[in-house]
Write an enzyme that holds these catalytic residues in place. Structure first.
Site, PDB file in Angstrom:
ATOM      1  N   ASP A   1       0.873  -1.164   0.000  1.00 39.70           N
ATOM      2  CA  ASP A   1       0.000   0.000   0.000  1.00 39.70           C
ATOM      3  C   ASP A   1       0.923   1.230   0.000  1.00 39.70           C
ATOM      4  O   ASP A   1       2.142   1.091   0.181  1.00 39.70           O
ATOM      5  CB  ASP A   1      -0.893  -0.045   1.242  1.00 39.70           C
ATOM      6  CG  ASP A   1      -1.825   1.145   1.338  1.00 39.70           C
ATOM      7  OD1 ASP A   1      -2.269   1.648   0.287  1.00 39.70           O
ATOM      8  OD2 ASP A   1      -2.114   1.585   2.470  1.00 39.70           O
TER       9      ASP A   1
ATOM     10  N   ASP B   1      -0.098   4.941   1.423  1.00 41.08           N
ATOM     11  CA  ASP B   1      -0.254   5.810   2.593  1.00 41.08           C
ATOM     12  C   ASP B   1      -0.069   5.028   3.887  1.00 41.08           C
ATOM     13  O   ASP B   1      -0.693   3.984   4.103  1.00 41.08           O
ATOM     14  CB  ASP B   1      -1.633   6.465   2.580  1.00 41.08           C
ATOM     15  CG  ASP B   1      -1.816   7.380   1.379  1.00 41.08           C
ATOM     16  OD1 ASP B   1      -1.020   8.311   1.231  1.00 41.08           O
ATOM     17  OD2 ASP B   1      -2.757   7.145   0.594  1.00 41.08           O
TER      18      ASP B   1
END
Length: 515
Positions: free
Chosen positions: A68, A70
């Site tokens: 991922d 963030d």
């Protein structure tokens, strides 16, 4: 007078000079008793660079690493929480026409912790354990704690939250929502502040409307691109530890590992951040890059197709028959991803910070290995390593054991001592909670039970760590073994199992220069 001997060590002799009589109960007092009670294998050298295993994972079997973006590849400073809170508060006042007096409520750092539940109809923020019980002393209406007696009244004489009211699979139940991601911290704080404003000013309001309006206001901060704009305009202020992300990617590539990125963020935002952390050629590290993926629906939807973006971030119209290195793709779904890449099962290790949106479906439906990023490990392991916490917890456990033995004695003196111990035990429980967070305590524990967050963490992640940089402390052929923690009917047999934080970081010193 009834004599009850509580033997904690030394001569079992009630006339011994170091025995003390208290309301008819003899105690043996040993100098530095608490230090003696701490198991010899217990270690105060825990560090946040450790990778902790819920399940056995052999990195030698992992060929593909997914990430991922963030709070996984990009870690953010607390200044971002303040900006999100302030902008959402402005939306409440200017867009939803809430009273101007709300502006007096500034962001309160560290008021909340991740993993809390919010009762939408009652307007209560609270912490729930793995068995769906509310932890006493952790229920807040606005900024004010709710007494335990009132909590019992509100929930029908029990601390239990029924399953049908509790959060659904993705943390969004009909009456209760669980806040699982780090971006939810400013949302919880704004909920507490807004509730407090209406209550303290005696203004009647509907908690359900308030919850929905604040959720929409927080969403507007993201959907309208404010957060992306702030970060891109001041990368030095908001992005942390970029050099560690760079080191991790270089190390994986140098060992011939394939990598991919699946994020909900837009390409312009990811490109700016990755260029800042890794360099303008950051895309060369990844075999596949997918932006605006719309997780968790990306993992369950079978219909939404991939679309390619050109170098300017504009959508192209052609059908996608392959996922090629150097290209940027938008949306799509995991089923097409698996079909086009062939990356399946335990060969894949995916890193993310959101237990539901990033990890749950991958583990339960697709058999990928999963790694949870939990930045809170850094401050919490520091607390756990302090003498104050170790002594308090040791005495709490010892006192609990004494109470367990004393409860069978029904004479008045024993009952009096038991009551005193019970009061002291409650004080110790509050003390060991407050050292983490005065309002809600640790995100991992509700006194002796795991939290609801911990339950999900152990269910949806094979391993967990404070940041992806923890990988730098391990050889890529390393195998992570979970501790064989004893069940309630089992006895602890291996003293080395008491200590993991300092023993499982073989290259900690060698990699310390990166930090």
């Amino acid at each position: 007078m009834r004599i009850l001997q509580i033997f904690l060590g030394g001569p079992n002799n009630p006339t011994h000079p170091q025995m003390k009589t208290v309301t008819g109960v003899f105690f043996f007092l040993v100098p530095h008793l608490l230090s003696d009670l701490i198991p010899p294998g217990a270690c105060n050298l825990l560090n946040s660079s450790t990778i902790y295993a819920n399940n056995e994972v052999a990195l030698a079997e992992v060929d593909i690493y997914g990430f991922d973006y963030d709070y996984t590849l990009a870690m953010y400073s607390n200044a971002l929480n303040v900006m999100i809170y302030n902008k959402a508060r402005s939306f409440l006042i200017e867009h939803f026409k809430y009273p101007e007096g709300l502006r007096k409520y500034d962001y309160i750092p560290n008021f909340t912790v991740r993993g809390l539940h919010y009762d939408i109809q009652k307007g209560l923020l609270m912490k729930i354990d793995a068995f769906h019980y509310i932890q006493p002393g952790t229920v807040y209406r606005g900024l004010t704690p709710v007494s335990d007696n009132e909590v019992l009244q509100l929930f029908g004489g029990t601390y239990h939250v029924p399953l049908q009211q509790d959060s659904g699979f993705y943390g969004k139940g009909p009456k209760v929502k669980q806040f699982m991601d780090i971006f939810s911290i400013p949302e919880m704080t704004l909920l507490a502040s807004a509730n407090d404003f209406f209550i303290t000013n005696g203004i009647e309001y509907d908690p359900v409307h308030l919850f929905k309006d604040i959720s929409e206001a927080i969403g507007m901060v993201h959907l309208k691109g404010y957060m992306y704009k702030w970060v891109m305009e001041d990368l030095d202020k908001f992005i942390l530890r970029g050099e560690e992300t760079d080191a991790v990617l270089h190390r994986l590539v140098s060992h011939g590992k394939k990598m991919f990125l699946i994020t909900n963020s837009p390409f312009s935002f990811v490109d700016k951040g990755m260029t800042y952390m890794v360099g303008k050629n950051w895309r060369d590290f990844f075999d596949v890059v997918i932006v605006q993926a719309d997780k968790p629906h990306f993992f369950t939807d079978c219909i939404k197709p991939f679309r390619r973006l050109d170098g300017n971030g504009d959508l192209k119209w052609e059908k996608i028959n392959s996922l090629d290195k150097g290209q940027i793709y938008k949306q799509g779904n995991l089923f097409d991803f698996l079909r086009l890449t062939g990356w399946r099962g335990s060969r894949v290790l995916y890193f993310g910070d959101h237990l539901y949106s990033d990890l749950a479906d991958l583990m339960l439906r697709h058999g990928w290995r999963t790694a949870a990023i939990v930045p809170e490990l850094e401050p919490e392991t520091k607390v756990v390593s302090t003498d104050r916490y170790t002594v308090s917890l040791t005495w709490l456990q010892a006192l609990t054991g004494l109470m367990e033995r004393l409860q069978t004695h029904r004479d008045p003196e024993s009952k009096l001592v038991f009551e005193e111990w019970q009061n002291e035990r409650e004080e110790l429980k509050v003390m060991t909670k407050n050292v983490f967070n005065p309002q809600f305590g640790s995100i991992f524990r509700t006194c002796h039970n795991p939290t609801y967050f911990s339950r999900r963490l152990s269910r949806f992640s094979d391993v967990y760590m404070a940041s992806v940089s923890c990988l730098l402390n391990y050889d890529l052929d390393y195998t992570f073994y979970p501790r064989r923690t004893p069940l309630q009917h089992e006895a602890p047999l291996w003293m080395d199992q008491l200590c993991t934080g300092c023993m499982k970081t073989p290259y900690l010193e060698e990699m310390s220069h990166i930090r």
